[in-house]
Design a protein around this motif. Structure first.
Motif, PDB file in Angstrom:
ATOM      1  N   ALA A  22      18.842  -1.839 -16.058  1.00 53.46           N
ATOM      2  CA  ALA A  22      18.300  -3.077 -15.485  1.00 53.46           C
ATOM      3  C   ALA A  22      16.842  -3.264 -15.894  1.00 53.46           C
ATOM      4  N   GLU A  24      16.040  -6.151 -12.006  1.00 56.64           N
ATOM      5  CA  GLU A  24      17.011  -7.250 -12.005  1.00 56.64           C
ATOM      6  C   GLU A  24      18.287  -6.756 -12.690  1.00 56.64           C
ATOM      7  N   PRO A  25      19.317  -6.404 -11.926  1.00 58.64           N
ATOM      8  CA  PRO A  25      20.531  -5.841 -12.536  1.00 58.64           C
ATOM      9  C   PRO A  25      21.254  -6.817 -13.458  1.00 58.64           C
ATOM     10  N   ARG A  26      21.001  -8.114 -13.309  1.00 60.44           N
ATOM     11  CA  ARG A  26      21.654  -9.083 -14.200  1.00 60.44           C
ATOM     12  C   ARG A  26      21.032  -9.079 -15.596  1.00 60.44           C
ATOM     13  N   PHE A  27      19.795  -8.583 -15.716  1.00 59.99           N
ATOM     14  CA  PHE A  27      19.129  -8.504 -17.008  1.00 59.99           C
ATOM     15  C   PHE A  27      19.249  -7.071 -17.518  1.00 59.99           C
ATOM     16  N   GLN A  28      20.064  -6.865 -18.533  1.00 56.81           N
ATOM     17  CA  GLN A  28      20.343  -5.525 -19.027  1.00 56.81           C
ATOM     18  C   GLN A  28      19.652  -5.273 -20.371  1.00 56.81           C
ATOM     19  N   ASP A  74      16.930   0.079  -6.930  1.00 60.18           N
ATOM     20  CA  ASP A  74      16.519  -1.275  -7.264  1.00 60.18           C
ATOM     21  C   ASP A  74      15.024  -1.408  -7.529  1.00 60.18           C
ATOM     22  N   ARG A 128      12.070  -7.129 -13.237  1.00 64.09           N
ATOM     23  CA  ARG A 128      11.922  -8.587 -13.060  1.00 64.09           C
ATOM     24  C   ARG A 128      10.528  -8.921 -12.521  1.00 64.09           C
ATOM     25  N   GLY A 139      18.431 -17.827  -9.929  1.00 65.37           N
ATOM     26  CA  GLY A 139      19.607 -17.337 -10.635  1.00 65.37           C
ATOM     27  C   GLY A 139      19.611 -17.575 -12.129  1.00 65.37           C
ATOM     28  N   ARG A 140      18.456 -17.865 -12.732  1.00 62.35           N
ATOM     29  CA  ARG A 140      18.436 -18.099 -14.173  1.00 62.35           C
ATOM     30  C   ARG A 140      18.836 -16.841 -14.954  1.00 62.35           C
ATOM     31  N   SER A 141      19.400 -17.051 -16.123  1.00 61.45           N
ATOM     32  CA  SER A 141      19.751 -15.932 -16.991  1.00 61.45           C
ATOM     33  C   SER A 141      18.530 -15.471 -17.781  1.00 61.45           C
TER      34      SER A 141
END
Length: 438
Positions: free
Chosen positions: A331, A322-326, A279, A334, A183-185
């Motif tokens: 996305a 990785e949808p958290r990394f924009q 994805d 990753r 879960g790292r940013s």
């Protein structure tokens, strides 16, 4: 690549590893004896499994599973690494060069010894080099099976976050076919040429034709650090706007230039990407680049003459988003994995009778083509293998770095040593050896 085939032949899967069906199921039941819900569950499990297994082991037509050239060569090629098993075990832990420790580990794994997983796990526990550790985890995954999953599980909580994430990723792939991440940013750096610079682990088998009769073949299984030393450390460099149709593979070889500067060798790939899933992307890309072919078989050595030729290479696989990394509302990639293949030239006189330390040196082997009237007849090596790459935290601040790696390429693959996005010399995609000559 051949490590991926260990313990996975149809006979081994059916009878040897991890045991025959008779041993696993003392009183097997006939399909018609199962309840309706059991039959439905079995059919569902079978359909799900088909998406993750090698089609060679479920397809009836041999054209689908017995036509792999590397698979055929691996059964007949002799090993050019003649070290004994005891010597490999010794050098896997005692050689001062991490690339050579890793090479011993991969060679031992490729020989498919029963204790290979244990040897690799011990290297992950004790080696001082970070890349030897995560490359050894990859070799464990390549061997596969319950033993591999158990070994990888030990490192899911490793003190090094990258080792821990690689371990979890490989376990997830073995169990589900898909990777899993922590879960790292992530941190994106604006203003750089590429949106992402993904460090690639590449493992390949080099099959060398030993005589013109086509009846004698040799094999070298190159571990990631050994391959990077000879052919260059590669980074996959996509940009969000164009990644579905092109990307650059930027390579650098350290120790080739006398002045200490990196030897840059960039490849612009183009192809198709399937985006029917949001994805991920499944891709098939090819590259065709102009290169100076060195007839000596040693990069930057024109002593036996040179030839200008177009060199082709193919890579295909899947990238996972990785949808958290924009990046510009898209996305980021990753993780990427896949296969590659191409042709090469190896001067056998440069490797015959020499220790591996003298063979795995910068530039000792060049990529080649079959389509040039001079270069084609010299081509004697078939190169194929697998690659994996994920975004890492390179500076140890606990944040994943998306595009912090230094790569010396424009978006079109031209050499760009100051990384300003502008070609140092338009059209030049590989270091010019004449500029380094006295």
């Amino acid at each position: 690549m051949a490590i991926d085939l260990c313990n996975k032949s149809p006979g081994a899967l059916a009878e040897s590893h991890p045991g025959s069906w008779d041993d696993a199921v003392p009183e097997p039941k006939a399909l018609e004896d199962l309840a309706a819900e059991q039959t439905d569950a079995l059919n569902f499990a079978y359909r799900t499994t088909l998406s993750n297994v090698d089609p060679r082991f479920v397809a009836g037509d041999p054209a689908a599973w017995a036509s792999d050239f590397g698979y055929a060569l691996d059964k007949v090629a002799i090993r050019l690494d003649s070290r004994s098993n005891d010597k490999l075990r010794e050098q896997a832990f005692q050689h001062p060069d991490p690339a050579m420790r890793e090479q011993a580990l991969f060679e031992y794994a490729d020989r498919d010894h029963e204790d290979a997983v244990e040897l690799l796990a011990e290297a992950v526990r004790t080696d001082r080099d970070r890349q030897v550790r995560w490359d050894s985890l990859w070799a464990i995954e390549k061997l596969g099976g319950p033993k591999a999953i158990n070994a990888l599980s030990e490192f899911r909580t490793d003190a090094d976050p990258e080792i821990a994430e690689w371990a979890r990723l490989f376990i997830s792939e073995l169990q589900t076919g898909d990777p899993a991440f922590d879960g790292r940013s992530g941190l994106y750096t604006p203003g750089r040429t590429f949106d992402e610079t993904i460090f690639l682990l590449i493992h390949c088998d080099l099959y060398v034709r030993l005589d013109p009769s086509n009846t004698h073949w040799g094999k070298i299984s190159l571990a990631p650090q050994g391959l990077a030393r000879v052919y260059g450390q590669a980074h996959a460099c996509p940009n969000v706007a164009t990644r579905e149709k092109q990307l650059v593979i930027a390579k650098t070889i350290d120790g080739l230039h006398a002045d200490g500067s990196p030897h840059c060798d960039n490849y612009l790939f183009r192809g198709f990407t399937d985006r029917t899933r949001r994805d991920r992307g499944n891709f098939f890309f090819e590259s065709l680049v102009p290169r100076t072919f060195f007839k000596s078989g040693q990069a930057d050595d024109p002593s036996q003459g040179v030839r200008q030729a177009d060199i082709g290479f193919a890579r295909y696989g899947t990238w996972h988003l990785e949808p958290r990394f924009q990046i510009r509302e898209e996305a980021a990639i990753r993780y990427v994995r896949g296969r590659f293949q191409g042709w090469g030239y190896v001067d056998l006189s440069r490797i015959a009778g020499r220790a591996l330390e003298e063979v795995l040196v910068p530039g000792n082997g060049v990529l080649s083509t079959l389509h040039d009237p001079e270069v084609g007849p010299m081509t004697n090596a078939f190169i194929l293998g697998t690659f994996k790459g994920k975004l890492n935290d390179w500076d140890g601040d606990g944040v994943i770095d998306l595009n912090s790696r230094d790569v010396y390429s424009t978006v079109d693959g031209e050499i760009d040593m100051d990384q300003d996005g502008i070609a140092d010399r338009p059209g030049l995609t590989c270091c010019d050896h004449t500029a380094l000559m006295p």
